[in-house]
Design a protein around this motif. Structure first.
Motif, short mmCIF file in Angstrom:
data_model
loop_
_atom_site.label_atom_id
_atom_site.label_comp_id
_atom_site.label_asym_id
_atom_site.label_seq_id
_atom_site.Cartn_x
_atom_site.Cartn_y
_atom_site.Cartn_z
N ASP A 32 0.83 -1.21 0.00
CA ASP A 32 0.00 0.00 0.00
C ASP A 32 0.85 1.25 0.00
O ASP A 32 1.90 1.29 0.64
CB ASP A 32 -0.83 0.03 1.29
N ASN A 33 0.34 2.27 -0.71
CA ASN A 33 0.90 3.60 -0.59
C ASN A 33 2.38 3.72 -0.97
O ASN A 33 3.11 4.52 -0.40
CB ASN A 33 0.71 4.09 0.85
N ASN A 84 -9.60 -1.18 -9.86
CA ASN A 84 -8.68 -0.93 -8.75
C ASN A 84 -7.27 -0.55 -9.20
O ASN A 84 -6.55 0.12 -8.48
CB ASN A 84 -8.59 -2.16 -7.85
N LEU A 158 -8.22 8.58 -12.88
CA LEU A 158 -8.43 8.87 -11.45
C LEU A 158 -9.92 8.83 -11.08
O LEU A 158 -10.28 8.44 -9.97
CB LEU A 158 -7.88 10.26 -11.18
N LYS A 161 -11.41 5.97 -9.46
CA LYS A 161 -10.94 5.74 -8.09
C LYS A 161 -10.09 4.48 -7.93
O LYS A 161 -10.42 3.60 -7.11
CB LYS A 161 -12.12 5.70 -7.11
N LYS A 163 -6.99 2.15 -6.70
CA LYS A 163 -6.14 2.15 -5.51
C LYS A 163 -4.68 2.20 -5.91
O LYS A 163 -3.82 2.62 -5.16
CB LYS A 163 -6.41 0.88 -4.69
N VAL A 164 -4.44 1.69 -7.12
CA VAL A 164 -3.08 1.73 -7.66
C VAL A 164 -3.15 2.45 -9.00
O VAL A 164 -3.99 2.12 -9.83
CB VAL A 164 -2.53 0.30 -7.87
N LEU A 165 -2.30 3.44 -9.18
CA LEU A 165 -2.27 4.17 -10.44
C LEU A 165 -0.93 3.91 -11.12
O LEU A 165 0.12 4.15 -10.54
CB LEU A 165 -2.46 5.66 -10.18
N GLN A 190 -0.18 10.94 -4.45
CA GLN A 190 0.23 9.74 -3.72
C GLN A 190 0.09 9.97 -2.22
O GLN A 190 -0.36 9.10 -1.49
CB GLN A 190 1.66 9.38 -4.11
N ASN A 194 -3.61 8.76 -0.67
CA ASN A 194 -3.19 7.46 -0.15
C ASN A 194 -3.19 6.37 -1.19
O ASN A 194 -3.68 5.27 -0.95
CB ASN A 194 -4.13 7.02 0.98
N MET A 195 -2.68 6.68 -2.37
CA MET A 195 -2.66 5.64 -3.38
C MET A 195 -1.24 5.17 -3.65
O MET A 195 -0.27 5.83 -3.30
CB MET A 195 -3.37 6.08 -4.66
N THR A 196 -1.15 4.00 -4.26
CA THR A 196 0.14 3.53 -4.74
C THR A 196 0.31 4.07 -6.15
O THR A 196 -0.61 3.97 -6.95
CB THR A 196 0.19 1.99 -4.77
#
Ligand SMILES: Nc1ncnc2c1ncn2[C@@H]1O[C@H](COP(=O)(O)OP(=O)(O)OP(=O)(O)O)[C@@H](O)[C@H]1O
Ligand SMILES: [Mg+2]
Length: 283
Positions: A32-33, A84, A158, A161, A163-165, A190, A194-196
């Motif tokens: 994460d993150n 995701n 984006l 939404k 979680k990983v970009l 980031q 709170n994204m990876t």
């Protein structure tokens, strides 16, 4: 969201005379993150690797686990994975096609089957998060500058939404100012969302200044994987792969050779400045 690759290999044109091993036994874990830069010579397998992470390409052998689930299981929800893990291709602005910026950003969430109100809220949020000026929301994407188009394309992903970009060469073709803007934006996203973020880049300088982890690829394999200052210790090995460490690395080694007691592992200009001033007894 954690992503684990277990001995992933990929062959283009498997069984044909053009067979190419693009990935060879890739094992890695993404937590994460994280803010990760993937670097490597052209043809080293960077794009192929990123396209495995959202299931766009299926490994020839090996496994990928997302949050502990094997994404190649028959009953795995690939559509959810695509939501995701958002993928921004190289030159994403070539894929802008709606009549207004706003409609373009709505496209992804609309496709996810969300209701109109949610879709529009997502689009507003995404455009806001990429710092896109409100007075241009309803203009044609084709009237924008290169950097603005890039922002719109990023907002489009984006808005789903993720979680990983993942971004493949997000600053390709932009001038130095546009490049800094995009990197600053990604860093901010980031941290605040709170994204990876995983980005593919050719520029060691850019990567050194922003990411927390660097993965170096060569001929379909991972050669180095670690914090920038750990990776740049191997600057001679990087050169053998046709890559170079940031200029700061070379400068610090040269100063050390001339007996100035500086930190040779400094990777950013700011770190180097502090270390040089210290060595000179100024602070
Ligand atoms: N669609 C394809 N069909 C056949 N071979 C391919 C295809 N795409 C990539 N390859 C080959 O697979 C290898 C890895 O390519 P990939 O595009 O993943 O590298 P890359 O590191 O992203 O390169 P670049 O920096 O040029 O974008 C290369 O040898 C490339 O020629
Ligand atoms: Mg590529």
């Amino acid at each position: 969201m954690s992503i684990i690759l277990d001995k992933v290999s990929y062959l283009y044109g498997q069984g044909t005379s053009y067979e190419i091993m693009a990935l060879k036994d890739i094992s890695l874990k993404i937590d994460d993150n994280e803010f990760i830069g993937i670097i490597g010579h052209t043809g080293s397998g960077k794009s192929t690797l990123t396209q495995h992470l959202n299931g766009l390409i299926k490994a020839t052998s090996g496994h990928i686990y997302v949050d502990g689930e094997d994404i190649y299981d028959d009953d795995y929800d690939m559509k959810k994975l695509r939501g995701n893990v958002g993928l921004v291709f190289q030159y994403p602005e070539h894929q802008l096609f709606e009549t207004t910026v706003f409609d373009d950003v709505c496209f992804g969430p609309k496709n996810q089957g969300l209701d109109k109100k949610t879709v529009e809220l997502r689009a507003f949020e995404a455009l806001y998060n990429v710092g896109f000026p409100e007075e241009l929301f309803y203009s044609s994407p084709f009237e924008l500058s290169g950097g603005q188009k890039r922002r719109v394309a990023i907002a489009g992903v984006l808005a789903m939404k993720p979680k990983v970009l993942i971004l493949d060469e997000p600053t390709a073709g932009l001038d130095p100012a546009g490049r800094d803007e995009i990197f600053d934006l990604l860093k901010k996203m980031q941290q605040e969302l709170n994204m990876t973020i995983i980005l593919v880049s050719h520029s060691m300088e850019d990567v050194a200044n922003y990411v927390n982890r660097i993965i170096v690829m060569d001929k379909g394999q991972i050669m180095l994987d670690g914090k920038p200052r750990e990776v740049f210790k191997y600057y001679r090995e990087l050169e053998k792969m046709g890559l170079a460490a940031p200029q700061v690395t070379y400068l610090m080694h040269e100063l050390r050779e001339r007996n100035l007691d500086v930190d040779v592992d400094a990777t950013t200009v700011e770190e180097a400045k502090i270390s040089i001033l210290k060595a000179l007894g100024e602070i």
